[in-house]
Design a protein around this motif. Structure first.
Motif, PDB file in Angstrom:
ATOM      1  N   THR A   1       0.828  -1.211   0.000  1.00  0.00           N
ATOM      2  CA  THR A   1       0.000   0.000   0.000  1.00  0.00           C
ATOM      3  C   THR A   1       0.863   1.263   0.000  1.00  0.00           C
ATOM      4  O   THR A   1       2.022   1.239   0.418  1.00  0.00           O
ATOM      5  CB  THR A   1      -0.913   0.042   1.241  1.00  0.00           C
ATOM      6  OG1 THR A   1      -0.098   0.201   2.418  1.00  0.00           O
ATOM      7  CG2 THR A   1      -1.770  -1.215   1.352  1.00  0.00           C
ATOM      8  N   LYS A   2       0.280   2.344  -0.469  1.00  0.00           N
ATOM      9  CA  LYS A   2       0.957   3.637  -0.454  1.00  0.00           C
ATOM     10  C   LYS A   2       1.304   4.034   0.979  1.00  0.00           C
ATOM     11  O   LYS A   2       2.416   4.509   1.241  1.00  0.00           O
ATOM     12  CB  LYS A   2       0.063   4.710  -1.089  1.00  0.00           C
ATOM     13  CG  LYS A   2       0.683   6.108  -1.047  1.00  0.00           C
ATOM     14  CD  LYS A   2      -0.157   7.123  -1.777  1.00  0.00           C
ATOM     15  CE  LYS A   2      -1.347   7.516  -0.937  1.00  0.00           C
ATOM     16  NZ  LYS A   2      -2.088   8.668  -1.496  1.00  0.00           N
ATOM     17  N   GLU A   3       0.378   3.813   1.893  1.00  0.00           N
ATOM     18  CA  GLU A   3       0.605   4.189   3.292  1.00  0.00           C
ATOM     19  C   GLU A   3       1.810   3.457   3.876  1.00  0.00           C
ATOM     20  O   GLU A   3       2.621   4.035   4.592  1.00  0.00           O
ATOM     21  CB  GLU A   3      -0.655   3.911   4.130  1.00  0.00           C
ATOM     22  CG  GLU A   3      -1.859   4.779   3.760  1.00  0.00           C
ATOM     23  CD  GLU A   3      -2.540   4.369   2.449  1.00  0.00           C
ATOM     24  OE1 GLU A   3      -3.181   5.242   1.821  1.00  0.00           O
ATOM     25  OE2 GLU A   3      -2.411   3.192   2.019  1.00  0.00           O
TER      26      GLU A   3
ATOM     27  N   ARG B   1       5.569  -0.482  -6.742  1.00  0.00           N
ATOM     28  CA  ARG B   1       4.661   0.658  -6.682  1.00  0.00           C
ATOM     29  C   ARG B   1       3.477   0.357  -5.770  1.00  0.00           C
ATOM     30  O   ARG B   1       3.138  -0.807  -5.554  1.00  0.00           O
ATOM     31  CB  ARG B   1       4.174   0.981  -8.087  1.00  0.00           C
ATOM     32  CG  ARG B   1       5.299   1.468  -8.992  1.00  0.00           C
ATOM     33  CD  ARG B   1       4.870   1.615 -10.440  1.00  0.00           C
ATOM     34  NE  ARG B   1       5.853   2.388 -11.190  1.00  0.00           N
ATOM     35  CZ  ARG B   1       6.971   1.900 -11.678  1.00  0.00           C
ATOM     36  NH1 ARG B   1       7.284   0.645 -11.499  1.00  0.00           N
ATOM     37  NH2 ARG B   1       7.810   2.672 -12.352  1.00  0.00           N
ATOM     38  N   PRO B   2       2.828   1.403  -5.274  1.00  0.00           N
ATOM     39  CA  PRO B   2       1.607   1.181  -4.498  1.00  0.00           C
ATOM     40  C   PRO B   2       0.614   0.365  -5.328  1.00  0.00           C
ATOM     41  O   PRO B   2       0.445   0.610  -6.527  1.00  0.00           O
ATOM     42  CB  PRO B   2       1.071   2.595  -4.246  1.00  0.00           C
ATOM     43  CG  PRO B   2       2.248   3.495  -4.387  1.00  0.00           C
ATOM     44  CD  PRO B   2       3.135   2.841  -5.414  1.00  0.00           C
TER      45      PRO B   2
ATOM     46  N   GLU C   1       6.867   8.406 -10.215  1.00  0.00           N
ATOM     47  CA  GLU C   1       5.815   8.214  -9.212  1.00  0.00           C
ATOM     48  C   GLU C   1       6.432   7.656  -7.936  1.00  0.00           C
ATOM     49  O   GLU C   1       7.592   7.242  -7.921  1.00  0.00           O
ATOM     50  CB  GLU C   1       4.738   7.264  -9.729  1.00  0.00           C
ATOM     51  CG  GLU C   1       5.239   5.854  -9.984  1.00  0.00           C
ATOM     52  CD  GLU C   1       4.185   4.937 -10.556  1.00  0.00           C
ATOM     53  OE1 GLU C   1       3.078   4.873 -10.004  1.00  0.00           O
ATOM     54  OE2 GLU C   1       4.489   4.284 -11.577  1.00  0.00           O
ATOM     55  N   LEU C   2       5.639   7.633  -6.889  1.00  0.00           N
ATOM     56  CA  LEU C   2       6.070   7.081  -5.611  1.00  0.00           C
ATOM     57  C   LEU C   2       6.414   5.606  -5.770  1.00  0.00           C
ATOM     58  O   LEU C   2       5.661   4.851  -6.398  1.00  0.00           O
ATOM     59  CB  LEU C   2       4.944   7.234  -4.580  1.00  0.00           C
ATOM     60  CG  LEU C   2       5.292   6.885  -3.139  1.00  0.00           C
ATOM     61  CD1 LEU C   2       6.175   7.975  -2.540  1.00  0.00           C
ATOM     62  CD2 LEU C   2       4.018   6.734  -2.324  1.00  0.00           C
TER      63      LEU C   2
ATOM     64  N   HIS D   1      10.542   8.153  -2.220  1.00  0.00           N
ATOM     65  CA  HIS D   1       9.869   7.196  -1.338  1.00  0.00           C
ATOM     66  C   HIS D   1       8.909   7.889  -0.367  1.00  0.00           C
ATOM     67  O   HIS D   1       8.052   7.231   0.222  1.00  0.00           O
ATOM     68  CB  HIS D   1      10.871   6.408  -0.500  1.00  0.00           C
ATOM     69  CG  HIS D   1      11.854   5.600  -1.276  1.00  0.00           C
ATOM     70  ND1 HIS D   1      11.539   4.866  -2.394  1.00  0.00           N
ATOM     71  CD2 HIS D   1      13.193   5.398  -1.066  1.00  0.00           C
ATOM     72  CE1 HIS D   1      12.624   4.248  -2.838  1.00  0.00           C
ATOM     73  NE2 HIS D   1      13.637   4.567  -2.059  1.00  0.00           N
TER      74      HIS D   1
ATOM     75  N   GLU E   1       5.020  12.277  -2.824  1.00  0.00           N
ATOM     76  CA  GLU E   1       4.434  11.953  -4.133  1.00  0.00           C
ATOM     77  C   GLU E   1       4.771  12.993  -5.198  1.00  0.00           C
ATOM     78  O   GLU E   1       5.047  12.645  -6.343  1.00  0.00           O
ATOM     79  CB  GLU E   1       2.921  11.793  -4.011  1.00  0.00           C
ATOM     80  CG  GLU E   1       2.533  10.515  -3.298  1.00  0.00           C
ATOM     81  CD  GLU E   1       1.039  10.289  -3.304  1.00  0.00           C
ATOM     82  OE1 GLU E   1       0.536   9.742  -4.308  1.00  0.00           O
ATOM     83  OE2 GLU E   1       0.390  10.671  -2.319  1.00  0.00           O
TER      84      GLU E   1
ATOM     85  N   ILE F   1       4.356   2.176   2.152  1.00  0.00           N
ATOM     86  CA  ILE F   1       5.560   2.693   1.496  1.00  0.00           C
ATOM     87  C   ILE F   1       6.032   3.965   2.186  1.00  0.00           C
ATOM     88  O   ILE F   1       7.215   4.122   2.510  1.00  0.00           O
ATOM     89  CB  ILE F   1       5.301   2.950  -0.007  1.00  0.00           C
ATOM     90  CG1 ILE F   1       5.173   1.619  -0.751  1.00  0.00           C
ATOM     91  CG2 ILE F   1       6.406   3.814  -0.620  1.00  0.00           C
ATOM     92  CD1 ILE F   1       4.725   1.755  -2.194  1.00  0.00           C
ATOM     93  N   LEU F   2       5.102   4.887   2.433  1.00  0.00           N
ATOM     94  CA  LEU F   2       5.444   6.158   3.087  1.00  0.00           C
ATOM     95  C   LEU F   2       5.952   5.933   4.506  1.00  0.00           C
ATOM     96  O   LEU F   2       6.954   6.527   4.918  1.00  0.00           O
ATOM     97  CB  LEU F   2       4.224   7.084   3.103  1.00  0.00           C
ATOM     98  CG  LEU F   2       3.765   7.599   1.732  1.00  0.00           C
ATOM     99  CD1 LEU F   2       2.398   8.254   1.839  1.00  0.00           C
ATOM    100  CD2 LEU F   2       4.793   8.550   1.144  1.00  0.00           C
TER     101      LEU F   2
END
Length: 150
Positions: free
Chosen positions: A21-23, A93-94, A51-52, A38, A41, A25-26
């Protein structure tokens, strides 16, 4: 329990499923690898990735977790001597879903400790599209069932 004697060179296994998930990754990047592509965005859009993307260390940690939850559960593991040839082949990627594939590429009895054998395995992390995103050779140590029976 699978011991050194039960493992064969050429043995291949595929397993695991981990949705990135994006969350996550962050969160990982903020704590362990705070490079802009990383953690931000907008900055990531201006990077070579466009992209992230997940940190390679994050990808390695995800694959390690799948390894421990997978084939290592039934092995008489004694840890590892290290990792060779770690490569980040493509960004994660997310939204990607990862799985792993392992292949035993070498095995031999330890010369210094007949209680253990060395089992070297190639690991590949693979996306839902079949793309290899990470690879390494794990230098495992596995207990022997019958030390001295050579």
């Amino acid at each position: 329990m699978r011991y050194y004697e039960d493992i064969e060179v050429g043995e291949t296994r595929e397993f695991g499923e981990y949705h990135v998930t994006k969350e996550e990754i962050l969160e990982f990047a903020e704590q362990y690898d705070p490079q802009p592509f990383h953690t931000d965005e907008t900055a990531a859009e201006e990077s070579a990735f466009g992209e992230l993307v997940a940190s390679g260390w994050h990808t390695a940690a995800i694959c390690m977790r799948m390894l421990v939850d997978g084939p290592m559960q039934d092995r008489a593991s004694m840890g590892a001597r290290g990792v060779d040839e770690l490569r980040w082949k493509q960004p994660v990627r997310p939204g990607d879903t990862l799985s792993i594939r392992t292949e035993v590429i070498d095995k031999r009895v330890s010369e210094s400790d007949p209680e253990r054998g060395y089992v070297d395995s190639r690991l590949e992390g693979i996306t839902q599209d079949g793309d290899v995103v990470i690879s390494w050779i794990g230098l495992g140590m596995i207990a022997r069932r019958n030390p001295g029976d050579d």
